[in-house]
Design an enzyme around this catalytic site. Structure first.
Site: not given
Ligand code: CS2
Ligand code: MG
Length: 403
Positions: A38, A148, A160, A211, A213, A237, A263, A284, A340, A403
């Site tokens: 991304n 979630r 977010y 999440d 983040h 998460e 992730e 993840r 997910e 972020w």
């Molecule tokens: C994320 C994503 O799915 C999740 O848990 O944290 O939305 C993430 O922000 C994006 O994959 C970023 O590319």
């Molecule tokens: Mg995430």
């Protein structure tokens, strides 16, 4: 041997950018792999077409492990998201080819189904707690067993995980990063309220996830974990950034809330200390960003020794090719936890016809040979690449934050 005669990188943007590698063999068999990173899509596309594709031509597509080692050790420069995403795309495409030649879905090549289907979690979000609960109720009514929860934070313009579109969430929405403002103290007040309201409205038969983040320090995450414990979260998460894997020790000292992270991991080395010290409960890492099915199985095997389960990233910036590969992995891996699932738009689903299906909170990869997913190249060609970046975050005093 199925000899690789062609490999092409296909970039398409049916609402968002996706990079796909298609490998073709001399007998006409082809396979696809997701190479989407991304906001950095063209870096992987270039890594593939400049440095990987020329090395693939003429090779035996059956030698998946050897090709993985060749691309990993052979580059001399190891790891990193661009390299590992490129290797992952090759790996996925080769498993797809092997499955097609064998006439078997990939999960059968991975040892067969270790469960009947794969539990997935959906994304309920809203600007207010009420909107979020209403969305969660819709998910529960569609049969989701795990949801979630993300809601807006009063006093902050954007948060977010909170979508403008009730159906689809797409944070990479501008050709230069937009800037959001973040307040940890405001956030820490609202999340326990959200979970209290969710338990009241939804009861205890549904798993609730959240999440963070990467926005908290370890001690703040410990505090939030404690505050959420009465509501029995399935996981918290990305509580804090994990470059320093030891940071999770402090969180663990203060809460029994299960922890998930990974992730953005691209290698087993990102997770080794977290797993071996049992500092997390779910890893993840995904097929696309962590070196493909071959490498993800290695991470899962290590995790299994420590009762850490899988919880693959499945955001919409991973293409349906990644989703298919994840589902074959999930169905076969002994220590599966959860998957997910963010629905792709109808435009994206049309570009990537697939055999996987959703049924009342669970998914199955289907019985088509290989991964059971393809790319419609004619349709893909109609959607031109459009630069799109994720936002950045600043504290209220202007300090740049995660972020
Ligand atoms: C994320 C994503 O799915 C999740 O848990 O944290 O939305 C993430 O922000 C994006 O994959 C970023 O590319
Ligand atoms: Mg995430």
């Amino acid at each position: 041997m199925p000899k690789i005669v062609d490999a092409r990188v296909i970039i398409t943007c049916p609402g968002r950018n996706f990079v796909t590698l298609k490998i073709v063999c001399d007998d006409g068999t082809s396979g696809v792999g997701d190479a989407t990173l991304n906001g950095r899509e063209l870096s992987v596309a270039s890594y593939l077409s400049e440095h990987v594709v020329p090395c693939l031509i003429g090779r035996d597509a059956h030698r998946i492990e050897d090709l993985w080692q060749y691309l990993y050790k052979g580059a001399y420069w190891r790891r990193g998201p661009v390299t590992m995403t490129a290797i992952a795309a090759v790996d996925m495409a080769l498993w797809d080819i092997k499955g097609k030649i064998a006439g078997l879905p990939v999960y059968q090549l991975l040892g067969g189904a270790a469960r009947d289907s794969v539990m997935v979690y959906g994304h309920a979000n809203g600007v207010s707690i009420e909107d979020t609960i209403a969305a969660a109720i819709r998910y529960r009514d569609e049969g989701y067993k795990a949801i979630r929860l993300q809601c807006g934070v009063p006093g902050m313009a954007a948060t977010y995980g909170v979508s403008k579109d009730p159906e689809f969430y797409e944070p990479a929405d501008s050709d230069l990063p937009t800037e959001a403002v973040w307040s940890t103290s405001k956030y820490l007040r609202i999340v326990p309220e959200l979970f209290a309201a969710a338990r009241q409205a939804l009861g205890w038969d549904v798993h609730l996830l959240h999440d963070i983040h990467h926005r908290l320090t370890p001690i703040e995450a410990g505090r939030l974990g404690r505050d959420l414990e009465p509501y029995r979260p399935f996981w918290l998460e990305d509580a804090t950034p994990a470059e320093n894997q030891d940071a999770f020790r402090l969180i663990r000292q203060h809460t029994t809330a299960p922890l998930a992270v990974g992730e953005i991991f691209n290698s087993i080395w990102d997770a080794k200390a977290l797993i071996e010290n049992q500092l997390i409960d779910y890893v993840r890492a995904t097929v696309t960003h962590a070196g493909g099915i071959t490498h993800l199985r290695r991470i899962a095997a290590l995790a299994d020794l420590y009762q850490v389960r899988t919880g693959c990233h499945g955001a919409t910036d991973l293409s349906p090719v990644a989703m298919a590969a994840a589902l074959h992995f999930d169905l076969s891996v002994p220590n599966f936890g959860i998957q997910e699932y963010m629905r792709h738009t109808p435009e994206t689903d049309a570009v990537f016809p697939h055999a996987y299906s959703f049924d009342r909170g669970t998914m199955h990869p289907g019985e088509a040979p290989g991964l059971g997913v393809d790319i419609d190249e004619d349709l893909a060609a109609g959607y031109e690449y459009k630069r799109a970046y994720l936002p950045v975050n600043r504290l209220e005093d202007g300090t740049l934050w995660s972020w």
